[in-house]
Design a protein around this motif. Structure first.
Motif, PDB file in Angstrom:
ATOM      1  N   GLY A 126       0.860  -1.169   0.000  1.00  0.00           N
ATOM      2  CA  GLY A 126       0.000   0.000   0.000  1.00  0.00           C
ATOM      3  C   GLY A 126       0.894   1.216   0.000  1.00  0.00           C
ATOM      4  N   ASN A 127       0.493   2.252  -0.703  1.00  0.00           N
ATOM      5  CA  ASN A 127       1.345   3.436  -0.738  1.00  0.00           C
ATOM      6  C   ASN A 127       0.508   4.700  -0.819  1.00  0.00           C
ATOM      7  OD1 ASN A 127       0.657   2.858  -3.506  1.00  0.00           O
ATOM      8  ND2 ASN A 127       2.206   4.358  -4.094  1.00  0.00           N
ATOM      9  N   THR A 128       1.149   5.804  -0.556  1.00  0.00           N
ATOM     10  CA  THR A 128       0.553   7.128  -0.720  1.00  0.00           C
ATOM     11  C   THR A 128       1.682   8.125  -0.965  1.00  0.00           C
ATOM     12  OG1 THR A 128      -0.944   8.777   0.237  1.00  0.00           O
ATOM     13  CG2 THR A 128       0.558   7.691   1.760  1.00  0.00           C
ATOM     14  N   VAL A 129       1.353   9.182  -1.658  1.00  0.00           N
ATOM     15  CA  VAL A 129       2.302  10.271  -1.874  1.00  0.00           C
ATOM     16  C   VAL A 129       1.725  11.503  -1.193  1.00  0.00           C
ATOM     17  CG1 VAL A 129       3.425  11.760  -3.576  1.00  0.00           C
ATOM     18  CG2 VAL A 129       3.135   9.312  -4.055  1.00  0.00           C
ATOM     19  N   GLN A 130       2.512  12.124  -0.347  1.00  0.00           N
ATOM     20  CA  GLN A 130       2.088  13.314   0.387  1.00  0.00           C
ATOM     21  C   GLN A 130       2.950  14.500  -0.048  1.00  0.00           C
ATOM     22  OE1 GLN A 130      -0.397  13.544   2.859  1.00  0.00           O
ATOM     23  NE2 GLN A 130      -0.967  11.490   2.217  1.00  0.00           N
ATOM     24  N   ALA A 131       2.297  15.625  -0.291  1.00  0.00           N
ATOM     25  CA  ALA A 131       3.004  16.846  -0.685  1.00  0.00           C
ATOM     26  C   ALA A 131       2.995  17.841   0.459  1.00  0.00           C
ATOM     27  CB  ALA A 131       2.343  17.457  -1.909  1.00  0.00           C
ATOM     28  N   LYS A 132       4.051  18.607   0.540  1.00  0.00           N
ATOM     29  CA  LYS A 132       4.130  19.657   1.560  1.00  0.00           C
ATOM     30  C   LYS A 132       3.167  20.784   1.217  1.00  0.00           C
ATOM     31  CE  LYS A 132       8.770  19.857   1.316  1.00  0.00           C
ATOM     32  NZ  LYS A 132      10.090  20.412   1.596  1.00  0.00           N
ATOM     33  N   HIS A 133       2.800  21.541   2.220  1.00  0.00           N
ATOM     34  CA  HIS A 133       1.880  22.658   2.095  1.00  0.00           C
ATOM     35  C   HIS A 133       2.671  23.946   2.302  1.00  0.00           C
ATOM     36  CE1 HIS A 133      -1.197  25.480   3.552  1.00  0.00           C
ATOM     37  NE2 HIS A 133      -2.031  24.774   2.831  1.00  0.00           N
ATOM     38  N   VAL A 134       2.384  24.960   1.497  1.00  0.00           N
ATOM     39  CA  VAL A 134       3.128  26.221   1.571  1.00  0.00           C
ATOM     40  C   VAL A 134       3.091  26.813   2.981  1.00  0.00           C
ATOM     41  CG1 VAL A 134       3.234  28.603   0.731  1.00  0.00           C
ATOM     42  CG2 VAL A 134       2.812  26.742  -0.862  1.00  0.00           C
ATOM     43  N   GLY A 135       1.933  26.792   3.619  1.00  0.00           N
ATOM     44  CA  GLY A 135       1.826  27.313   4.988  1.00  0.00           C
ATOM     45  C   GLY A 135       2.720  26.556   5.948  1.00  0.00           C
ATOM     46  N   ARG A 136       2.764  25.234   5.776  1.00  0.00           N
ATOM     47  CA  ARG A 136       3.641  24.421   6.624  1.00  0.00           C
ATOM     48  C   ARG A 136       5.105  24.749   6.363  1.00  0.00           C
ATOM     49  NH1 ARG A 136       0.683  18.612   5.809  1.00  0.00           N
ATOM     50  NH2 ARG A 136      -1.006  18.943   7.270  1.00  0.00           N
ATOM     51  N   ASP A 137       5.444  25.035   5.089  1.00  0.00           N
ATOM     52  CA  ASP A 137       6.828  25.361   4.748  1.00  0.00           C
ATOM     53  C   ASP A 137       7.298  26.620   5.466  1.00  0.00           C
ATOM     54  OD1 ASP A 137       7.175  23.168   3.147  1.00  0.00           O
ATOM     55  OD2 ASP A 137       6.918  24.243   1.256  1.00  0.00           O
ATOM     56  N   ILE A 138       6.428  27.590   5.581  1.00  0.00           N
ATOM     57  CA  ILE A 138       6.795  28.833   6.274  1.00  0.00           C
ATOM     58  C   ILE A 138       7.101  28.530   7.740  1.00  0.00           C
ATOM     59  CG2 ILE A 138       5.934  31.079   7.054  1.00  0.00           C
ATOM     60  CD1 ILE A 138       4.325  31.140   4.355  1.00  0.00           C
ATOM     61  N   LEU A 139       6.209  27.764   8.382  1.00  0.00           N
ATOM     62  CA  LEU A 139       6.437  27.399   9.780  1.00  0.00           C
ATOM     63  C   LEU A 139       7.677  26.520   9.922  1.00  0.00           C
ATOM     64  CD1 LEU A 139       2.768  26.644  10.920  1.00  0.00           C
ATOM     65  CD2 LEU A 139       4.169  28.641  11.490  1.00  0.00           C
ATOM     66  N   ALA A 140       7.897  25.617   8.965  1.00  0.00           N
ATOM     67  CA  ALA A 140       9.076  24.755   9.012  1.00  0.00           C
ATOM     68  C   ALA A 140      10.348  25.584   8.896  1.00  0.00           C
ATOM     69  CB  ALA A 140       9.014  23.724   7.897  1.00  0.00           C
ATOM     70  N   GLY A 141      10.318  26.599   8.051  1.00  0.00           N
ATOM     71  CA  GLY A 141      11.473  27.474   7.918  1.00  0.00           C
ATOM     72  C   GLY A 141      11.800  28.180   9.223  1.00  0.00           C
ATOM     73  N   LEU A 142      10.768  28.616   9.919  1.00  0.00           N
ATOM     74  CA  LEU A 142      10.979  29.258  11.225  1.00  0.00           C
ATOM     75  C   LEU A 142      11.535  28.263  12.230  1.00  0.00           C
ATOM     76  CD1 LEU A 142       7.730  31.428  11.424  1.00  0.00           C
ATOM     77  CD2 LEU A 142      10.064  32.209  10.929  1.00  0.00           C
ATOM     78  N   LYS A 143      11.019  27.035  12.219  1.00  0.00           N
ATOM     79  CA  LYS A 143      11.522  25.999  13.136  1.00  0.00           C
ATOM     80  C   LYS A 143      12.980  25.687  12.814  1.00  0.00           C
ATOM     81  CE  LYS A 143       8.720  24.312  16.212  1.00  0.00           C
ATOM     82  NZ  LYS A 143       8.985  24.275  17.605  1.00  0.00           N
ATOM     83  N   GLY A 144      13.328  25.762  11.525  1.00  0.00           N
ATOM     84  CA  GLY A 144      14.706  25.498  11.124  1.00  0.00           C
ATOM     85  C   GLY A 144      15.678  26.492  11.738  1.00  0.00           C
ATOM     86  N   ILE A 145      15.197  27.683  11.995  1.00  0.00           N
ATOM     87  CA  ILE A 145      16.042  28.715  12.591  1.00  0.00           C
ATOM     88  C   ILE A 145      16.239  28.448  14.085  1.00  0.00           C
ATOM     89  CG2 ILE A 145      16.164  31.184  13.171  1.00  0.00           C
ATOM     90  CD1 ILE A 145      14.617  31.698  10.531  1.00  0.00           C
ATOM     91  N   VAL A 146      15.142  28.118  14.780  1.00  0.00           N
ATOM     92  CA  VAL A 146      15.226  27.953  16.233  1.00  0.00           C
ATOM     93  C   VAL A 146      15.397  26.491  16.657  1.00  0.00           C
ATOM     94  CG1 VAL A 146      13.901  30.038  16.695  1.00  0.00           C
ATOM     95  CG2 VAL A 146      12.710  27.868  16.504  1.00  0.00           C
ATOM     96  N   GLY A 147      15.174  25.563  15.762  1.00  0.00           N
ATOM     97  CA  GLY A 147      15.313  24.138  16.083  1.00  0.00           C
ATOM     98  C   GLY A 147      14.044  23.555  16.672  1.00  0.00           C
ATOM     99  N   GLY A 148      13.993  22.243  16.724  1.00  0.00           N
ATOM    100  CA  GLY A 148      12.844  21.552  17.304  1.00  0.00           C
ATOM    101  C   GLY A 148      12.060  20.770  16.277  1.00  0.00           C
TER     102      GLY A 148
END
Length: 104
Positions: free
Chosen positions: A23-45
């Motif tokens: 069984g499989n699925t393909v999941q794509a990132k969401h632009v809103g999540r990318d913004i938050l992920a970028g911020l997390k990348g700065i502070v870690g976690g």
């Protein structure tokens, strides 16, 4: 449905092999999540939105694998594995696979 990573089910005997299931699925990132992920990348976690997305993707893939096994008349899956790969920028595939069997 019994699902194990081993080649056999403890205290059960494999009566019949039904074959490979997946069984499989393909999941794509969401632009809103990318913004938050970028911020997390700065502070870690942990990037919880991505963790949640991948948990859901694994559940979908395993569910589809179980349905494949049921269609083949299996009541267990042995040698279960999960794998992931990047299929394009911003999208990942999760695949769940194993061997469908009948145990007693």
């Amino acid at each position: 449905m019994i699902i194990v990573t081993t080649d056999s089910v403890p205290n059960q005997q494999i009566k019949e092999l039904k074959g490979y299931v997946k069984g499989n699925t393909v999941q794509a990132k969401h632009v809103g999540r990318d913004i938050l992920a970028g911020l997390k990348g700065i502070v870690g976690g942990e990037i919880k939105d991505y963790s949640d997305m991948m948990t859901e993707a694994r559940q979908i893939a395993v569910g589809r694998m179980v349905e494949d096994a049921k269609k083949k008349g299996a009541n267990a899956i042995v040698a279960f594995r999960l794998d992931t790969s990047s299929v394009m920028g911003g999208a990942s595939e999760i695949i769940a696979y194993g061997t469908a069997v009948v145990v007693e």
